[in-house]
Design an enzyme around this catalytic site. Structure first.
Site, mmCIF file in Angstrom:
data_model
loop_
_atom_site.group_PDB
_atom_site.id
_atom_site.type_symbol
_atom_site.label_atom_id
_atom_site.label_comp_id
_atom_site.label_asym_id
_atom_site.label_seq_id
_atom_site.Cartn_x
_atom_site.Cartn_y
_atom_site.Cartn_z
ATOM 1 N N LEU A 112 0.832 -1.192 0.000
ATOM 2 C CA LEU A 112 0.000 0.000 0.000
ATOM 3 C C LEU A 112 0.868 1.245 0.000
ATOM 4 O O LEU A 112 1.800 1.367 0.791
ATOM 5 C CB LEU A 112 -0.915 -0.019 1.226
ATOM 6 C CG LEU A 112 -2.053 0.999 1.259
ATOM 7 C CD1 LEU A 112 -3.009 0.783 0.111
ATOM 8 C CD2 LEU A 112 -2.795 0.919 2.584
ATOM 9 N N GLN B 137 -5.334 -5.168 -7.515
ATOM 10 C CA GLN B 137 -5.529 -5.863 -6.242
ATOM 11 C C GLN B 137 -6.610 -5.161 -5.429
ATOM 12 O O GLN B 137 -6.506 -3.965 -5.155
ATOM 13 C CB GLN B 137 -4.228 -5.909 -5.448
ATOM 14 C CG GLN B 137 -4.346 -6.732 -4.177
ATOM 15 C CD GLN B 137 -3.014 -6.865 -3.459
ATOM 16 O OE1 GLN B 137 -2.853 -6.342 -2.362
ATOM 17 N NE2 GLN B 137 -2.066 -7.568 -4.064
ATOM 18 N N CYS C 163 -3.337 -9.488 3.916
ATOM 19 C CA CYS C 163 -2.842 -8.355 4.697
ATOM 20 C C CYS C 163 -3.354 -8.448 6.137
ATOM 21 O O CYS C 163 -4.564 -8.558 6.364
ATOM 22 C CB CYS C 163 -3.286 -7.039 4.075
ATOM 23 S SG CYS C 163 -2.665 -5.581 4.942
ATOM 24 N N HIS D 25 1.565 -16.396 0.314
ATOM 25 C CA HIS D 25 2.639 -15.927 1.194
ATOM 26 C C HIS D 25 2.878 -17.043 2.191
ATOM 27 O O HIS D 25 2.015 -17.339 3.020
ATOM 28 C CB HIS D 25 2.219 -14.638 1.899
ATOM 29 C CG HIS D 25 3.328 -13.996 2.671
ATOM 30 N ND1 HIS D 25 3.330 -12.659 2.988
ATOM 31 C CD2 HIS D 25 4.476 -14.492 3.188
ATOM 32 C CE1 HIS D 25 4.429 -12.357 3.659
ATOM 33 N NE2 HIS D 25 5.133 -13.466 3.804
ATOM 34 N N GLY E 104 10.009 -13.805 1.296
ATOM 35 C CA GLY E 104 11.405 -14.128 1.528
ATOM 36 C C GLY E 104 12.266 -14.289 0.295
ATOM 37 O O GLY E 104 13.448 -14.628 0.407
#
Length: 323
Positions: free
Chosen positions: A2, A53, A83, A154, A196
């Protein structure tokens, strides 16, 4: 991402790589439906391929916003279910939705019914105590049945209470094994690994095992990482411009934005990492930080800052990005 991957950064990134997919910053359904939608949706055609998104939890609103994105010409619509920030939780979207798989599936189905472009979901491997593989697999099975075309995973769980967004990117351990297992269990659902990954060598490793990788903050903070992506990941061995040449290609865009009333510092803030690792990088960052916010600042500020970095810095980071 963001406030990071706005249209100015995306145009800049596209000058470095021709083939990577670019994703917008997360935009809430409320901002699009009740706010200045053009402010969030506008982009330069050069940014393609480009995904929008979205953040939200109301199927009808998400369908409406997905339709907006498709009409504006986005190539993919993504639903953020990853998020973990408090602000996002308070709006009932983001990672907290992993606790409501049926609702997420309903949202995906509504978005799929509204558009013909692919609909993807970005998520975590779990939240709080809801972190078993069985729960993740059930969640994925439901959104896949609803029509999800692509899963971006993620490979960390998120703690919705007790950790800041930054800590949630660093403290929970990476579980790439979960991504590999999920990819094997859902061979019909393309899976993109996130979390990562900081080098193209790592990216290539995972691209050989899964559908792709997503690189966020490292690509923003060290954008020259992307310079070898077309060659190393996409097989396009076109000549790679130097960093100074990329800047020269960016100046016309900057001038166009300035003529529309965009302040220079809204654009230049995305360029601070361009010369990371090069002689003069600190002088570059300092000059931009001190001069770009001044009233009436224009492209001449970027040109003056670029002079502080030797033109012959070369493209050594192309090799560094692979290590």
């Amino acid at each position: 991402m963001l406030d990071w991957t706005d249209r100015h950064f995306r145009f800049f990134a596209r000058l470095i790589s021709h083939h990577i997919w670019l994703y917008s910053e997360m935009v809430t359904t409320g901002a699009l439906i009740h706010g200045d939608s053009a402010r969030f949706l506008r982009f330069d055609p050069a940014e393609h391929p480009l995904a929008l998104q979205l953040g939200g939890s109301d199927p009808a609103e998400l369908a409406c916003c997905a339709r907006m994105g498709a009409e504006w010409g986005y190539d993919e619509i993504n639903l953020n279910v990853g998020c973990p920030s408090d602000r996002v939780q308070n709006g009932r979207f983001g990672a907290c939705l992993m606790a409501e798989p049926d609702l997420v599936a309903e949202c995906v189905a509504a978005m799929k019914a509204a558009v013909s472009v692919p609909v993807s979901v970005k998520t975590r491997i779990g939240i709080d105590e809801r972190d078993s593989y069985e729960q993740l697999a059930d969640f994925v099975a439901r959104i896949a049945a609803a029509g999800c075309d692509l899963l971006i995973l993620h490979a960390r769980k998120a703690w919705l209470q007790g950790l800041s967004p930054r800590e949630n990117r660093e403290v929970p351990p990476l579980r790439y094994d979960v991504a590999v297992r999920l990819g094997a269990d859902f061979p019909g659902l393309p899976l993109v690994l996130n979390g990562g990954i900081t080098t193209l060598s790592q990216a290539r490793h995972w691209c050989e095992r899964l559908h792709g990788v997503m690189i966020g903050r490292e690509a923003y903070q060290n954008p020259w990482l992307l310079a070898a992506a077309d060659s190393e990941l996409f097989g396009d061995h076109h000549p790679v411009p130097s960093r100074h040449q990329v800047l020269e290609g960016y100046y016309p865009y900057v001038e166009r934005c300035l003529s529309e009333g965009v302040p220079l510092n809204s654009i230049s803030r995305h360029l601070l990492g361009l010369f990371n690792g090069c002689p003069g990088a600190r002088r570059w960052r300092r000059y931009l930080s001190e001069q770009s916010h001044r009233h009436g600042a224009g492209v001449e500020v970027l040109r003056a800052a670029a002079v502080l970095v030797p033109v012959d810095v070369g493209q050594s980071a192309l090799h560094e990005s692979l290590s």
